[in-house]
Design a protein around this motif. Sequence first.
Motif, PDB file in Angstrom:
ATOM      1  N   ALA A  54       0.831  -1.206   0.000  1.00 29.79           N
ATOM      2  CA  ALA A  54       0.000   0.000   0.000  1.00 29.79           C
ATOM      3  C   ALA A  54       0.864   1.254   0.000  1.00 29.79           C
ATOM      4  O   ALA A  54       0.570   2.227  -0.714  1.00 29.79           O
ATOM      5  N   PHE A  55       1.950   1.248   0.777  1.00 24.01           N
ATOM      6  CA  PHE A  55       2.861   2.397   0.824  1.00 24.01           C
ATOM      7  C   PHE A  55       3.531   2.602  -0.524  1.00 24.01           C
ATOM      8  O   PHE A  55       3.652   3.732  -1.004  1.00 24.01           O
ATOM      9  N   ASP A  56       3.961   1.512  -1.158  1.00 26.39           N
ATOM     10  CA  ASP A  56       4.574   1.590  -2.486  1.00 26.39           C
ATOM     11  C   ASP A  56       3.608   2.197  -3.498  1.00 26.39           C
ATOM     12  O   ASP A  56       3.992   3.072  -4.291  1.00 26.39           O
ATOM     13  N   GLN A  57       2.369   1.749  -3.479  1.00 25.87           N
ATOM     14  CA  GLN A  57       1.370   2.263  -4.418  1.00 25.87           C
ATOM     15  C   GLN A  57       1.096   3.743  -4.164  1.00 25.87           C
ATOM     16  O   GLN A  57       0.933   4.515  -5.103  1.00 25.87           O
ATOM     17  N   LEU A  58       1.048   4.120  -2.897  1.00 26.40           N
ATOM     18  CA  LEU A  58       0.843   5.520  -2.547  1.00 26.40           C
ATOM     19  C   LEU A  58       1.983   6.386  -3.082  1.00 26.40           C
ATOM     20  O   LEU A  58       1.753   7.439  -3.686  1.00 26.40           O
ATOM     21  N   ALA A  59       3.209   5.921  -2.884  1.00 28.46           N
ATOM     22  CA  ALA A  59       4.376   6.671  -3.355  1.00 28.46           C
ATOM     23  C   ALA A  59       4.398   6.768  -4.880  1.00 28.46           C
ATOM     24  O   ALA A  59       4.565   7.849  -5.438  1.00 28.46           O
ATOM     25  N   LEU A  60       4.216   5.638  -5.538  1.00 30.13           N
ATOM     26  CA  LEU A  60       4.344   5.595  -6.990  1.00 30.13           C
ATOM     27  C   LEU A  60       3.169   6.224  -7.718  1.00 30.13           C
ATOM     28  O   LEU A  60       3.354   7.005  -8.658  1.00 30.13           O
ATOM     29  N   ASN A  61       1.952   5.902  -7.298  1.00 28.02           N
ATOM     30  CA  ASN A  61       0.772   6.333  -8.049  1.00 28.02           C
ATOM     31  C   ASN A  61       0.222   7.682  -7.610  1.00 28.02           C
ATOM     32  O   ASN A  61      -0.153   8.492  -8.449  1.00 28.02           O
ATOM     33  N   LYS A  62       0.162   7.925  -6.312  1.00 19.20           N
ATOM     34  CA  LYS A  62      -0.445   9.161  -5.811  1.00 19.20           C
ATOM     35  C   LYS A  62       0.541  10.323  -5.859  1.00 19.20           C
ATOM     36  O   LYS A  62       0.243  11.399  -6.349  1.00 19.20           O
ATOM     37  N   TYR A  63       1.746  10.112  -5.303  1.00 17.61           N
ATOM     38  CA  TYR A  63       2.708  11.202  -5.166  1.00 17.61           C
ATOM     39  C   TYR A  63       3.813  11.204  -6.218  1.00 17.61           C
ATOM     40  O   TYR A  63       4.604  12.139  -6.270  1.00 17.61           O
ATOM     41  N   LYS A  64       3.899  10.147  -7.014  1.00 20.37           N
ATOM     42  CA  LYS A  64       4.897  10.053  -8.096  1.00 20.37           C
ATOM     43  C   LYS A  64       6.321  10.305  -7.566  1.00 20.37           C
ATOM     44  O   LYS A  64       7.055  11.141  -8.079  1.00 20.37           O
TER      45      LYS A  64
END
Length: 64
Positions: free
Chosen positions: A30-40
């Motif tokens: 979930a943290f990885d997805q947040l970093a990559l997808n939400k905050y780029k």
Amino acid sequence: MPLLVIDRPTRKISPDPIIACKVAPEIQTAFDQLALNKYKCTRAELMRACIVDCLKRHEAAKQK
């Protein structure tokens, strides 16, 4: 004259501290997805931003 000029890395006198912790695989995903997808950004960049934000909020709460 040598064929290659190699610049050796210089060591810091005091290395930057590392903060690490173990989390469940679902939290990491979930943290990885947040970093990559939400905050780029990278995980490290997001973690640094979270820590800085937390410290700012803590300081503001202390002053109240």
